[in-house]
Design an enzyme around this catalytic site. Structure first.
Site, mmCIF file in Angstrom:
data_model
loop_
_atom_site.group_PDB
_atom_site.id
_atom_site.type_symbol
_atom_site.label_atom_id
_atom_site.label_comp_id
_atom_site.label_asym_id
_atom_site.label_seq_id
_atom_site.Cartn_x
_atom_site.Cartn_y
_atom_site.Cartn_z
ATOM 1 C CG HIS A 62 -0.203 1.026 7.266
ATOM 2 N ND1 HIS A 62 0.762 0.621 8.173
ATOM 3 C CD2 HIS A 62 0.420 1.878 6.415
ATOM 4 C CE1 HIS A 62 1.906 1.220 7.879
ATOM 5 N NE2 HIS A 62 1.737 1.978 6.818
ATOM 6 C CD GLU A 63 -0.993 2.279 2.723
ATOM 7 O OE1 GLU A 63 -0.532 3.429 2.589
ATOM 8 O OE2 GLU A 63 -0.267 1.325 3.042
ATOM 9 C CD GLN A 115 3.562 5.680 2.538
ATOM 10 O OE1 GLN A 115 2.567 5.121 2.080
ATOM 11 N NE2 GLN A 115 4.556 4.991 3.096
ATOM 12 C CB CYS A 122 5.474 2.056 7.148
ATOM 13 S SG CYS A 122 4.927 3.547 6.303
ATOM 14 C CG LEU A 123 6.808 1.018 1.074
ATOM 15 C CD1 LEU A 123 6.097 1.339 -0.236
ATOM 16 C CD2 LEU A 123 7.952 0.042 0.838
ATOM 17 N N GLY A 146 0.828 -1.202 0.000
ATOM 18 C CA GLY A 146 0.000 0.000 0.000
ATOM 19 C C GLY A 146 0.859 1.246 0.000
ATOM 20 C CG HIS A 194 0.502 6.686 5.494
ATOM 21 N ND1 HIS A 194 1.631 7.159 6.109
ATOM 22 C CD2 HIS A 194 0.735 5.370 5.248
ATOM 23 C CE1 HIS A 194 2.511 6.161 6.241
ATOM 24 N NE2 HIS A 194 1.989 5.070 5.724
#
Ligand code: NI
Length: 185
Positions: free
Chosen positions: A140-141, A50, A98-99, A45, A144
């Site tokens: 999670h997304e 991000q 997480c990226l 995701g 953000h």
């Protein structure tokens, strides 16, 4: 085009996002770029902050795990202006990464089911329940998109234990295989 991923310490990750409409300039290209960026970094995701944009859009690609989980073959979701309307089910614990936080993985508690409303890339409206792994990724997304990261959902102890790693990331000491943008390099 593969976009650089903004790393912890970048202020855009903390900003609330703005809704977009179908006239948002370059929207189709942005969506294509977000999927390409996500695939190249082997994540499931990616939210617009991000890639440096404080707007309300996220993409999910579970097809990338379909070798182990065939039910996710062809599972792609473009979430424009998404909101969690309600949650249900048990609270479940699952390890997340997480990226924007390379090298950090922690168990996070979240509800097992969430009802989400959103617009797809053709601005069709959706109102659906997600359950299990997809519900995990969506939550999670969407965090953000509210300027929240998963470290804020860690216990104070676990956050403390990750402190030096977090400080390194915020100082621009980042090791990962994908293109990124840290505060200082
Ligand atoms: Ni993330």
């Amino acid at each position: 085009m593969i976009l650089p991923i903004y790393i912890y310490g970048q202020s855009v990750l903390r900003k609330p996002t703005e809704e977009i409409d179908k006239d948002y300039e370059g929207l189709k290209q942005l969506i294509a770029d977000m999927y390409e960026t996500l695939r190249s970094s082997e994540g499931v995701g990616l939210a617009a902050p991000q890639v440096g944009l404080p707007i309300r859009i996220a993409v999910i690609d579970l097809d990338v795990v379909s070798d182990e989980s065939p039910e996710f073959k062809g599972y792609f979701k473009t979430l424009i202006n998404p909101y969690i309307e309600e949650s249900a089910g048990e609270t479940v614990t699952y390890e997340e990464g997480c990226l924007s936080f390379p090298g950090i993985h922690e168990k996070i508690n979240r509800p097992d089911r969430v009802r989400v409303t959103w617009y797809d890339e053709d601005f069709g409206f959706h109102d659906e329940w997600f359950e299990g792994f997809p519900a995990r990724v969506v939550q999670h997304e969407l965090d953000h998109l509210d300027g929240k990261c998963f470290i804020e959902r860690m216990s104070p102890l676990r956050r403390q234990m990750n402190k030096s790693r977090l400080n390194s990331l915020a100082a621009g000491k980042v090791k990962c295989d994908y293109k990124f943008k840290a505060v200082r390099k």
